[in-house]
Design a protein around this motif. Structure first.
Motif, PDB file in Angstrom:
ATOM      1  N   ALA A 140       0.839  -1.154   0.069  1.00  0.00           N
ATOM      2  CA  ALA A 140       0.088   0.095  -0.091  1.00  0.00           C
ATOM      3  C   ALA A 140       0.745   1.304   0.003  1.00  0.00           C
ATOM      4  O   ALA A 140       0.739   2.235  -0.770  1.00  0.00           O
ATOM      5  CB  ALA A 140      -0.800   0.005   1.085  1.00  0.00           C
ATOM      6  N   ILE A 141       1.951   1.170   0.850  1.00  0.00           N
ATOM      7  CA  ILE A 141       2.858   2.318   0.762  1.00  0.00           C
ATOM      8  C   ILE A 141       3.606   2.511  -0.437  1.00  0.00           C
ATOM      9  O   ILE A 141       3.474   3.911  -1.047  1.00  0.00           O
ATOM     10  CB  ILE A 141       3.926   2.255   1.853  1.00  0.00           C
ATOM     11  N   GLU A 142       3.796   1.510  -1.148  1.00  0.00           N
ATOM     12  CA  GLU A 142       4.432   1.708  -2.330  1.00  0.00           C
ATOM     13  C   GLU A 142       3.762   2.188  -3.550  1.00  0.00           C
ATOM     14  O   GLU A 142       3.848   3.101  -4.312  1.00  0.00           O
ATOM     15  CB  GLU A 142       5.104   0.262  -2.999  1.00  0.00           C
ATOM     16  N   ASP A 171       7.956   9.458 -10.570  1.00  0.00           N
ATOM     17  CA  ASP A 171       9.273   9.984 -10.711  1.00  0.00           C
ATOM     18  C   ASP A 171       9.986   9.457  -9.530  1.00  0.00           C
ATOM     19  O   ASP A 171       9.510   9.471  -8.413  1.00  0.00           O
ATOM     20  CB  ASP A 171       9.453  11.410 -10.978  1.00  0.00           C
ATOM     21  N   ARG A 172      11.302   9.367  -9.979  1.00  0.00           N
ATOM     22  CA  ARG A 172      12.224   8.792  -8.698  1.00  0.00           C
ATOM     23  C   ARG A 172      12.653  10.243  -7.793  1.00  0.00           C
ATOM     24  O   ARG A 172      12.679  11.335  -8.348  1.00  0.00           O
ATOM     25  CB  ARG A 172      13.536   8.388  -9.126  1.00  0.00           C
ATOM     26  N   HIS A 173      12.179   9.921  -6.597  1.00  0.00           N
ATOM     27  CA  HIS A 173      12.322  11.082  -5.443  1.00  0.00           C
ATOM     28  C   HIS A 173      13.215  10.525  -4.181  1.00  0.00           C
ATOM     29  O   HIS A 173      12.889   9.499  -3.649  1.00  0.00           O
ATOM     30  CB  HIS A 173      11.068  11.568  -5.072  1.00  0.00           C
ATOM     31  N   PRO A 174      14.192  11.171  -3.800  1.00  0.00           N
ATOM     32  CA  PRO A 174      14.836  10.446  -2.634  1.00  0.00           C
ATOM     33  C   PRO A 174      14.087  10.128  -1.577  1.00  0.00           C
ATOM     34  O   PRO A 174      14.272   9.568  -0.574  1.00  0.00           O
ATOM     35  CB  PRO A 174      16.012  11.769  -2.437  1.00  0.00           C
ATOM     36  N   HIS A 175      12.839  11.285  -1.086  1.00  0.00           N
ATOM     37  CA  HIS A 175      12.227  11.027  -0.001  1.00  0.00           C
ATOM     38  C   HIS A 175      11.309   9.824  -0.107  1.00  0.00           C
ATOM     39  O   HIS A 175      11.130   9.108   0.913  1.00  0.00           O
ATOM     40  CB  HIS A 175      11.543  12.456   0.354  1.00  0.00           C
ATOM     41  N   ILE A 176      10.852   9.676  -1.280  1.00  0.00           N
ATOM     42  CA  ILE A 176       9.683   8.599  -1.494  1.00  0.00           C
ATOM     43  C   ILE A 176      10.682   7.299  -1.480  1.00  0.00           C
ATOM     44  O   ILE A 176      10.274   6.211  -0.865  1.00  0.00           O
ATOM     45  CB  ILE A 176       9.168   8.618  -2.959  1.00  0.00           C
ATOM     46  N   ARG A 177      11.970   7.383  -2.247  1.00  0.00           N
ATOM     47  CA  ARG A 177      12.786   6.215  -2.047  1.00  0.00           C
ATOM     48  C   ARG A 177      13.112   5.809  -0.559  1.00  0.00           C
ATOM     49  O   ARG A 177      13.272   4.543  -0.021  1.00  0.00           O
ATOM     50  CB  ARG A 177      14.298   6.519  -2.552  1.00  0.00           C
ATOM     51  N   LEU A 217      12.169   1.987   3.987  1.00  0.00           N
ATOM     52  CA  LEU A 217      11.518   1.971   5.255  1.00  0.00           C
ATOM     53  C   LEU A 217      10.410   0.655   5.444  1.00  0.00           C
ATOM     54  O   LEU A 217      10.610  -0.304   6.353  1.00  0.00           O
ATOM     55  CB  LEU A 217      11.075   3.146   5.995  1.00  0.00           C
ATOM     56  N   GLY A 218       9.603   0.608   4.141  1.00  0.00           N
ATOM     57  CA  GLY A 218       8.649  -0.273   4.137  1.00  0.00           C
ATOM     58  C   GLY A 218       9.151  -1.718   3.818  1.00  0.00           C
ATOM     59  O   GLY A 218       8.720  -2.746   4.676  1.00  0.00           O
ATOM     60  N   ALA A 278      12.141  -2.512   4.765  1.00  0.00           N
ATOM     61  CA  ALA A 278      12.994  -2.994   5.942  1.00  0.00           C
ATOM     62  C   ALA A 278      11.895  -3.520   7.114  1.00  0.00           C
ATOM     63  O   ALA A 278      12.230  -4.517   7.628  1.00  0.00           O
ATOM     64  CB  ALA A 278      13.532  -1.607   6.783  1.00  0.00           C
ATOM     65  N   ALA A 279      10.768  -3.330   7.186  1.00  0.00           N
ATOM     66  CA  ALA A 279       9.719  -3.519   7.924  1.00  0.00           C
ATOM     67  C   ALA A 279       9.125  -4.788   7.557  1.00  0.00           C
ATOM     68  O   ALA A 279       9.340  -5.908   8.293  1.00  0.00           O
ATOM     69  CB  ALA A 279       8.523  -2.691   7.898  1.00  0.00           C
ATOM     70  N   VAL A 280       9.167  -5.278   6.264  1.00  0.00           N
ATOM     71  CA  VAL A 280       8.964  -6.571   5.706  1.00  0.00           C
ATOM     72  C   VAL A 280      10.195  -7.329   6.200  1.00  0.00           C
ATOM     73  O   VAL A 280       9.998  -8.804   6.373  1.00  0.00           O
ATOM     74  CB  VAL A 280       8.778  -6.603   4.200  1.00  0.00           C
ATOM     75  N   PHE A 281      11.277  -6.961   6.049  1.00  0.00           N
ATOM     76  CA  PHE A 281      12.622  -7.778   6.121  1.00  0.00           C
ATOM     77  C   PHE A 281      12.478  -8.348   7.969  1.00  0.00           C
ATOM     78  O   PHE A 281      12.961  -9.368   8.112  1.00  0.00           O
ATOM     79  CB  PHE A 281      13.636  -7.247   6.086  1.00  0.00           C
ATOM     80  N   MET A 282      12.126  -7.354   8.831  1.00  0.00           N
ATOM     81  CA  MET A 282      12.187  -7.576  10.145  1.00  0.00           C
ATOM     82  C   MET A 282      10.988  -8.697  10.363  1.00  0.00           C
ATOM     83  O   MET A 282      11.175  -9.595  11.452  1.00  0.00           O
ATOM     84  CB  MET A 282      11.988  -6.492  10.864  1.00  0.00           C
ATOM     85  N   ALA A 283       9.821  -8.603   9.668  1.00  0.00           N
ATOM     86  CA  ALA A 283       8.869  -9.457   9.860  1.00  0.00           C
ATOM     87  C   ALA A 283       9.149 -10.777   9.498  1.00  0.00           C
ATOM     88  O   ALA A 283       9.098 -11.826  10.271  1.00  0.00           O
ATOM     89  CB  ALA A 283       7.560  -9.140   9.302  1.00  0.00           C
ATOM     90  N   LEU A 284       9.816 -11.007   8.438  1.00  0.00           N
ATOM     91  CA  LEU A 284      10.452 -12.175   7.598  1.00  0.00           C
ATOM     92  C   LEU A 284      11.580 -12.870   8.598  1.00  0.00           C
ATOM     93  O   LEU A 284      11.516 -13.848   8.970  1.00  0.00           O
ATOM     94  CB  LEU A 284      11.143 -12.002   6.452  1.00  0.00           C
ATOM     95  N   THR A 285      12.378 -11.935   9.298  1.00  0.00           N
ATOM     96  CA  THR A 285      13.233 -12.531  10.214  1.00  0.00           C
ATOM     97  C   THR A 285      12.648 -12.919  11.482  1.00  0.00           C
ATOM     98  O   THR A 285      13.022 -13.925  11.856  1.00  0.00           O
ATOM     99  CB  THR A 285      14.311 -11.266  10.686  1.00  0.00           C
ATOM    100  N   LEU A 286      11.543 -12.315  12.043  1.00  0.00           N
ATOM    101  CA  LEU A 286      10.653 -12.669  13.056  1.00  0.00           C
ATOM    102  C   LEU A 286      10.054 -14.202  12.790  1.00  0.00           C
ATOM    103  O   LEU A 286      10.391 -15.353  13.436  1.00  0.00           O
ATOM    104  CB  LEU A 286       9.860 -11.877  13.450  1.00  0.00           C
TER     105      LEU A 286
END
Length: 115
Positions: free
Chosen positions: A68-70, A79-85, A90-91, A93-101
């Motif tokens: 949803a965030i993406e 367009d590519r934007h550094p803040h959007i990137r 961050l989204g 990274a959240a998925v990665f943390m959930a997968l790690t758990l």
């Protein structure tokens, strides 16, 4: 009651869209479908089964939020934007943390079963 029914159908539509259009969601749904019966054989304790299934639901929840965030980020500016990137990272990274758990939870259950 009508509101609950409408919310259910909205949720089903969102999940259906994600499954049709997002590879990561499809992969996680397949893992979930396979893992639920495996959890029944991995442990006899219902609380542990709940934990094994629950962490996979958490992964799916976080993946859906990330999707949803993406989608919103792409709508705001394609367009590519550094803040959007950063927001997208961050989204991710959240998925990665959930997968790690989830991975650690399943690993502990597997080691406990084998030892």
């Amino acid at each position: 009651m009508d509101r609950i029914v409408k919310a259910f159908f909205n949720s089903a539509a969102g999940l259906s869209h994600a499954v049709r259009h997002e590879l990561a969601v499809r992969q996680e749904v397949v893992v979930f479908v396979v893992a639920v019966p495996v959890s029944l054989f991995l442990t006899e304790d219902w609380w542990k089964r709940l934990a094994l299934i629950g962490v996979l639901l958490i992964v799916l929840m976080v993946e859906l939020l990330n999707t949803a965030i993406e989608a919103l980020s792409d709508h705001v500016t394609p367009d590519r934007h550094p803040h959007i990137r950063i927001v997208k990272d961050l989204g991710s990274a959240a998925v990665f943390m959930a997968l790690t758990l989830a991975g650690l939870t399943w690993l502990v259950a597997l080691v406990e079963r084998l030892v």
